[in-house]
Design a protein around this motif. Sequence first.
Motif, short mmCIF file in Angstrom:
data_model
loop_
_atom_site.label_atom_id
_atom_site.label_comp_id
_atom_site.label_asym_id
_atom_site.label_seq_id
_atom_site.Cartn_x
_atom_site.Cartn_y
_atom_site.Cartn_z
N UNK A 89 -10.72 -29.17 -40.91
CA UNK A 89 -11.48 -29.13 -39.65
C UNK A 89 -10.63 -28.56 -38.53
N UNK A 90 -9.38 -28.99 -38.44
CA UNK A 90 -8.46 -28.46 -37.42
C UNK A 90 -8.28 -26.95 -37.60
N UNK A 91 -8.12 -26.54 -38.86
CA UNK A 91 -7.96 -25.12 -39.14
C UNK A 91 -9.19 -24.32 -38.74
N UNK A 92 -10.37 -24.88 -38.98
CA UNK A 92 -11.60 -24.17 -38.61
C UNK A 92 -11.71 -24.03 -37.10
N UNK A 93 -11.36 -25.09 -36.37
CA UNK A 93 -11.36 -25.00 -34.90
C UNK A 93 -10.40 -23.91 -34.44
N UNK A 94 -9.24 -23.84 -35.09
CA UNK A 94 -8.26 -22.80 -34.79
C UNK A 94 -8.87 -21.41 -34.95
N UNK A 95 -9.67 -21.21 -36.00
CA UNK A 95 -10.23 -19.88 -36.25
C UNK A 95 -11.32 -19.49 -35.26
N UNK A 96 -11.89 -20.45 -34.54
CA UNK A 96 -12.94 -20.10 -33.58
C UNK A 96 -12.42 -19.19 -32.48
N UNK A 97 -11.13 -19.31 -32.15
CA UNK A 97 -10.53 -18.40 -31.17
C UNK A 97 -9.79 -17.25 -31.83
N UNK A 98 -9.54 -17.36 -33.13
CA UNK A 98 -8.86 -16.29 -33.84
C UNK A 98 -9.67 -15.00 -33.77
N UNK A 99 -11.00 -15.11 -33.87
CA UNK A 99 -11.86 -13.93 -33.77
C UNK A 99 -11.68 -13.24 -32.41
N UNK A 100 -11.62 -14.04 -31.34
CA UNK A 100 -11.47 -13.48 -30.00
C UNK A 100 -10.11 -12.81 -29.82
N UNK A 101 -9.06 -13.44 -30.35
CA UNK A 101 -7.71 -12.86 -30.25
C UNK A 101 -7.65 -11.53 -30.98
N UNK A 102 -8.22 -11.48 -32.19
CA UNK A 102 -8.21 -10.24 -32.94
C UNK A 102 -9.01 -9.15 -32.21
N UNK A 103 -10.07 -9.55 -31.55
CA UNK A 103 -10.87 -8.60 -30.76
C UNK A 103 -10.05 -8.05 -29.59
N UNK A 104 -9.27 -8.91 -28.95
CA UNK A 104 -8.39 -8.47 -27.85
C UNK A 104 -7.41 -7.42 -28.36
N UNK A 105 -6.79 -7.68 -29.51
CA UNK A 105 -5.85 -6.71 -30.08
C UNK A 105 -6.54 -5.38 -30.37
N UNK A 106 -7.78 -5.45 -30.86
CA UNK A 106 -8.53 -4.23 -31.17
C UNK A 106 -8.78 -3.41 -29.91
N UNK A 107 -9.21 -4.10 -28.84
CA UNK A 107 -9.51 -3.41 -27.58
C UNK A 107 -8.26 -2.80 -26.98
N UNK A 108 -7.16 -3.56 -27.01
CA UNK A 108 -5.91 -3.06 -26.43
C UNK A 108 -5.38 -1.84 -27.17
N UNK A 109 -5.63 -1.78 -28.47
CA UNK A 109 -5.12 -0.66 -29.26
C UNK A 109 -6.01 0.57 -29.18
N UNK A 110 -7.27 0.39 -28.70
CA UNK A 110 -8.22 1.49 -28.70
C UNK A 110 -7.82 2.58 -27.70
N UNK A 111 -7.29 2.17 -26.54
CA UNK A 111 -6.83 3.11 -25.51
C UNK A 111 -7.92 4.12 -25.13
N UNK A 112 -9.11 3.58 -24.94
CA UNK A 112 -10.23 4.43 -24.53
C UNK A 112 -10.94 5.13 -25.67
N UNK A 113 -10.43 5.01 -26.88
CA UNK A 113 -11.05 5.65 -28.04
C UNK A 113 -12.14 4.73 -28.60
N UNK A 114 -13.01 5.26 -29.46
CA UNK A 114 -14.04 4.41 -30.09
C UNK A 114 -13.41 3.26 -30.85
#
Length: 217
Positions: A68-93
């Motif tokens: 259960x603790x691990x699942x709660x941890x993953x609820x923000x993992x998706x958002x963190x990974x999305x942040x990394x994706x946006x930061x790496x895009x540098x205006x690209x698709x």
Amino acid sequence: MEPRRVILRFRISGVCGILTPVVAFTCIFLAVASAPEFSWVDNALSDLGVMPGVTAAVFNYGLIVSGILGFIFTTSLFRVMRVFEILSAEGKPHLLFYRGFVGALFFSSACLALVAIGVFPENVRHLHFFASVAFFVLLICALGSLGIGFWQVKQKQLAAFTLLLGVVAAAPWLLLFVVRYVSGVAIPELIAAIAGGLWAAVFGFKMLKMASRTKVS
């Protein structure tokens, strides 16, 4: 979502990521200590879930809580990974198939499988077997996918660390299929679980750092 709520979610998820292996391994080793008949060479960790006395309760409830603790941890993992994706895009698709998101999905599913292992102990044979296999397969897939995902978004240190843990989690199982070095599976189970728990703890600390660096206007 407003910044204050994002920070709070990151903090809660980060703490849960750190606590996941702490709770899991504390309960596992307490269960082992209470079961003198348990053998690291001959048994599976799941055997602890059907042993008499406090052993089964400590083991099963420990897995449920840590899952259960691990699942709660993953609820923000998706958002963190999305942040990394946006930061790496540098205006690209944005990346069409971002494996970091896939890895986060695998990891959250692995946590649910861990809960199922505790809910359905070894005497519930078919459900327990499927839950156990699912947990280790999903965990290895999660580490592999997350490692590739980190590489995609230029987080090379995280990629190397995650892929290394993925190899550590998979290697004992692959070796067991080639050379039957133990009659039970407790050792490969423990090594794989340590790899997954270490990753959750390290990334939990990273979430806490991200929360502390996020500015609130």
